[in-house]
Write an enzyme that holds these catalytic residues in place. Structure first.
Site, PDB file in Angstrom:
ATOM      1  N   ASP A  12      57.459  34.920  49.493  1.00  0.00           N
ATOM      2  CA  ASP A  12      57.109  33.569  49.940  1.00  0.00           C
ATOM      3  C   ASP A  12      56.211  33.562  51.173  1.00  0.00           C
ATOM      4  OD1 ASP A  12      58.695  32.642  47.876  1.00  0.00           O
ATOM      5  OD2 ASP A  12      60.466  32.406  49.151  1.00  0.00           O
ATOM      6  N   LYS A  15      51.298  34.156  49.189  1.00  0.00           N
ATOM      7  CA  LYS A  15      50.404  34.966  48.356  1.00  0.00           C
ATOM      8  C   LYS A  15      49.613  34.103  47.386  1.00  0.00           C
ATOM      9  CE  LYS A  15      54.016  37.173  46.903  1.00  0.00           C
ATOM     10  NZ  LYS A  15      55.031  36.633  47.806  1.00  0.00           N
TER      11      LYS A  15
HETATM   12  P1  GDP Z   1      54.295  32.937  47.693  1.00  0.00           P
HETATM   13  O1  GDP Z   1      55.485  33.110  46.849  1.00  0.00           O
HETATM   14  O2  GDP Z   1      54.003  34.131  48.547  1.00  0.00           O
HETATM   15  O3  GDP Z   1      53.075  32.500  46.936  1.00  0.00           O
HETATM   16  O4  GDP Z   1      54.649  31.764  48.716  1.00  0.00           O
HETATM   17  P2  GDP Z   1      55.406  30.379  48.353  1.00  0.00           P
HETATM   18  O5  GDP Z   1      54.450  29.479  47.709  1.00  0.00           O
HETATM   19  O6  GDP Z   1      56.690  30.623  47.687  1.00  0.00           O
HETATM   20  O7  GDP Z   1      55.798  29.892  49.817  1.00  0.00           O
HETATM   21  C1  GDP Z   1      54.835  29.666  50.769  1.00  0.00           C
HETATM   22  C2  GDP Z   1      54.995  28.223  51.253  1.00  0.00           C
HETATM   23  O8  GDP Z   1      54.150  28.015  52.369  1.00  0.00           O
HETATM   24  C3  GDP Z   1      54.544  27.204  50.217  1.00  0.00           C
HETATM   25  O9  GDP Z   1      55.273  26.032  50.414  1.00  0.00           O
HETATM   26  C4  GDP Z   1      53.062  26.992  50.563  1.00  0.00           C
HETATM   27  O10 GDP Z   1      52.578  25.729  50.156  1.00  0.00           O
HETATM   28  C5  GDP Z   1      53.148  27.067  52.043  1.00  0.00           C
HETATM   29  N1  GDP Z   1      51.961  27.574  52.728  1.00  0.00           N
HETATM   30  C6  GDP Z   1      51.179  28.644  52.450  1.00  0.00           C
HETATM   31  N2  GDP Z   1      50.292  28.846  53.434  1.00  0.00           N
HETATM   32  C7  GDP Z   1      50.518  27.882  54.354  1.00  0.00           C
HETATM   33  C8  GDP Z   1      49.958  27.583  55.627  1.00  0.00           C
HETATM   34  O11 GDP Z   1      49.073  28.264  56.137  1.00  0.00           O
HETATM   35  N3  GDP Z   1      50.488  26.493  56.288  1.00  0.00           N
HETATM   36  C9  GDP Z   1      51.474  25.723  55.757  1.00  0.00           C
HETATM   37  N4  GDP Z   1      51.901  24.684  56.442  1.00  0.00           N
HETATM   38  N5  GDP Z   1      52.037  25.993  54.582  1.00  0.00           N
HETATM   39  C10 GDP Z   1      51.565  27.069  53.896  1.00  0.00           C
HETATM   40  P1  IMO Z   2      57.645  35.283  45.448  1.00  0.00           P
HETATM   41  O1  IMO Z   2      56.706  36.001  44.507  1.00  0.00           O
HETATM   42  C1  IMO Z   2      61.338  35.290  47.723  1.00  0.00           C
HETATM   43  C2  IMO Z   2      64.674  37.560  46.053  1.00  0.00           C
HETATM   44  C3  IMO Z   2      65.903  36.795  45.612  1.00  0.00           C
HETATM   45  C4  IMO Z   2      66.956  37.842  45.901  1.00  0.00           C
HETATM   46  C5  IMO Z   2      66.276  39.134  45.507  1.00  0.00           C
HETATM   47  C6  IMO Z   2      66.583  39.612  44.082  1.00  0.00           C
HETATM   48  O2  IMO Z   2      57.654  33.823  45.283  1.00  0.00           O
HETATM   49  O3  IMO Z   2      57.405  35.736  46.839  1.00  0.00           O
HETATM   50  P2  IMO Z   2      65.797  38.781  41.687  1.00  0.00           P
HETATM   51  O4  IMO Z   2      65.939  37.446  41.017  1.00  0.00           O
HETATM   52  O5  IMO Z   2      64.395  39.244  41.820  1.00  0.00           O
HETATM   53  O6  IMO Z   2      66.682  39.839  41.088  1.00  0.00           O
HETATM   54  O7  IMO Z   2      66.383  38.537  43.172  1.00  0.00           O
HETATM   55  O8  IMO Z   2      64.892  38.896  45.616  1.00  0.00           O
HETATM   56  N1  IMO Z   2      63.399  37.103  45.446  1.00  0.00           N
HETATM   57  C7  IMO Z   2      62.461  36.428  46.109  1.00  0.00           C
HETATM   58  N2  IMO Z   2      62.469  35.906  47.358  1.00  0.00           N
HETATM   59  N3  IMO Z   2      60.237  35.189  46.957  1.00  0.00           N
HETATM   60  C8  IMO Z   2      60.212  35.719  45.718  1.00  0.00           C
HETATM   61  O9  IMO Z   2      59.095  35.764  44.974  1.00  0.00           O
HETATM   62  C9  IMO Z   2      61.370  36.341  45.235  1.00  0.00           C
HETATM   63  N4  IMO Z   2      61.698  36.932  44.065  1.00  0.00           N
HETATM   64  C10 IMO Z   2      62.928  37.420  44.215  1.00  0.00           C
HETATM   65  O10 IMO Z   2      66.085  35.633  46.393  1.00  0.00           O
HETATM   66  O11 IMO Z   2      67.219  37.910  47.285  1.00  0.00           O
HETATM   67 MG    MG Z   3      57.348  32.195  46.486  1.00  0.00          MG
END
Ligand code: GDP
Ligand code: IMO
Ligand code: MG
Length: 422
Positions: A12, A15
């Site tokens: 999260d 990416k």
């Molecule tokens: P990923 O799994 O790595 O693609 O990340 P996620 O989308 O799960 O979580 C990143 C969160 O941060 C999401 O809610 C995005 O919309 C938000 N986000 C990403 N970059 C920024 C930023 O520079 N500023 C803010 N405020 N939110 C961001």
């Molecule tokens: P993105 O791509 C954050 C975490 C789960 C748990 C552990 C194992 O959005 O960054 P799983 O279901 O993979 O066996 O869970 O990994 N987890 C993540 N946490 N972002 C993710 O993906 C995750 N994918 C799995 O919360 O702790």
């Molecule tokens: Mg994510």
């Protein structure tokens, strides 16, 4: 130039947003590991999209998106995801999305086994996304998983689902849980598969052709370094190699095809699920949750939040070979007065600059902090790196120094446009 975009923390990091941003100048976007445990948020022109199995390049027309062999595909989940994106006006045609015939399949029984195992672990549960990821990769390594090529052979697929269901039902019965009907399960997967079939191909020559033609390929990582099965906080990790090496084994592209690795991290640290998190901070978590930030894209769970941890980032830059950093959510710290960066862990009086392997040592790790003044200004309107407040630039420079990696991109908001080039 071909680039891997990889997470440096516990997932999260943003990416999806960085991949979407870089897709404008790319030709192909490929995922190489993970499954629909991922949730990548992209906000483009005011619309929010959540991608789990689909590569984040799918929002752009004229780009090829590939689900590589290392991804575990839940056909039912993928069809639902395609439906959601199509309802948002995204076209998902056979020339735009390719799925490797070598991907392992996540069956409904894998999801049940995932949930059953978590329940049995009680307090020691991993906090998985319950998407069946662990059990599906387990079957792959155990050499009794089913691949997409096997689904194409319907009779064989039905027979094998039969065997797998008998095995899974034994485990589920032990837990006192409802068991599966093999036929109904195979029917459900095969029905979903009719939507996916036109997209299935051998994706390896497609990627190699693009490489040979000098096209630009982006490798989209899922999860993050500390969730990597080898380099993460084992056993509180996911079941794949989330680090840059996974992009090669998960796609069939060799290391020699890749020139750059962008390590994505937040300007602070977050984690969902169980496991160690030395820099977690209740005050910062509350502050970010009050701003409506840091709730999981897939599960809606509030993420734990803590200070930036250079011990983890140093390790992440090392094992991924990061050539540059993308630091997102800098705007999240806009109003904080004093910021902290963890530069080492004190474990039993010894300072560690890299994370320990011993799972019990994590519990005794006390972060050593350095304090930096906040900038207390709104950065979300900045349109160039030069516009950032002096203290924000100093914070980023310190991070870069601690990781010995230059900052390349900075995120000051969730929108595609809120990405600055350093
Ligand atoms: P990923 O799994 O790595 O693609 O990340 P996620 O989308 O799960 O979580 C990143 C969160 O941060 C999401 O809610 C995005 O919309 C938000 N986000 C990403 N970059 C920024 C930023 O520079 N500023 C803010 N405020 N939110 C961001
Ligand atoms: P993105 O791509 C954050 C975490 C789960 C748990 C552990 C194992 O959005 O960054 P799983 O279901 O993979 O066996 O869970 O990994 N987890 C993540 N946490 N972002 C993710 O993906 C995750 N994918 C799995 O919360 O702790
Ligand atoms: Mg994510």
């Amino acid at each position: 130039m071909n680039t891997i975009v990889t997470g440096l923390q516990w997932g999260d990091e943003g990416k999806g947003k960085i991949v979407d941003y870089l897709t404008e100048t790319a030709d192909v976007v490929v995922r190489g590991q993970g499954g629909n445990n991922a949730g990548h948020t992209v906000i483009a022109k005011g619309t929010k999209y959540i991608l789990s199995l689909l590569p984040s390049g799918i929002l752009w027309d004229g780009k090829v998106n590939v689900i590589g062999n290392g991804v575990v595909v839940d056909p039912i989940g993928l069809v639902a995801e395609i439906g959601r994106l199509e309802a948002q006006g995204v076209s998902i045609t056979a020339d735009k999305l390719l799925i490797s015939d070598r991907c392992h399949v996540v069956l409904p029984l894998h999801k049940e086994l995932d949930a059953a195992r978590e329940a049995a672990l009680g307090d020691r549960k991993i906090g998985t996304t319950k998407r069946g990821i662990g059990p599906a990769y387990c079957d792959k390594i155990n050499r009794n998983g089913l691949r997409i090529a096997d689904v194409l052979d319907e009779a064989y697929f039905r027979e094998m689902v039969g065997y797998r269901t008998v095995e899974a039902n034994k485990v589920l019965a032990e837990y006192g849980l409802p068991t599966f009907d093999a036929k109904a399960q195979a029917d459900e997967v095969l029905t979903a598969f009719t939507r996916l079939r036109p997209h299935v191909t051998n994706t390896i020559p497609v990627l190699h052709k693009a490489w040979k033609e000098g096209k630009t390929i982006l490798f989209e990582g899922a999860q993050g370094t500390l969730l990597d099965i080898d380099f993460g906080t084992f056993p509180f990790v996911t079941s794949s190699n989330t680090t840059s090496g996974g992009s090669c084994t998960g796609t069939g592209m060799p290391p020699t095809a890749i020139q750059a690795v962008v390590g994505v991290c937040k300007a602070y640290t977050t984690r969902v699920g169980s496991g160690p998190f030395p820099t977690v901070d209740e005050g910062l978590s509350q502050y970010l949750h009050d701003l409506g930030r840091e709730f999981g894209a897939v599960t809606g769970r509030p993420r734990g939040c803590g200070w930036l941890d250079a011990v983890l980032l140093r390790h992440g830059c090392m094992v991924n070979g990061a050539t540059g950093l993308a630091v997102t959510n800098v705007d999240g710290l806009d109003q904080y007065e004093t910021l902290k960066i963890c530069t080492g862990y004190d474990i039993d009086g010894v300072i560690h600059e890299l994370p320990p392997a011993d799972r019990h040592a994590w519990d005794r790790a006390v972060p050593v902090y350095e304090e930096l003044p906040g900038w207390q200004q709104d950065t979300s309107g900045c349109t160039a790196f030069a516009d950032l407040p002096v203290n924000a630039k100093a914070y980023l420079q310190r991070l870069s120094d601690l990781c010995e990696t230059p900052v390349q991109f900075v995120g000051v908001g969730p929108d595609r446009a809120q990405t600055l080039v350093a």
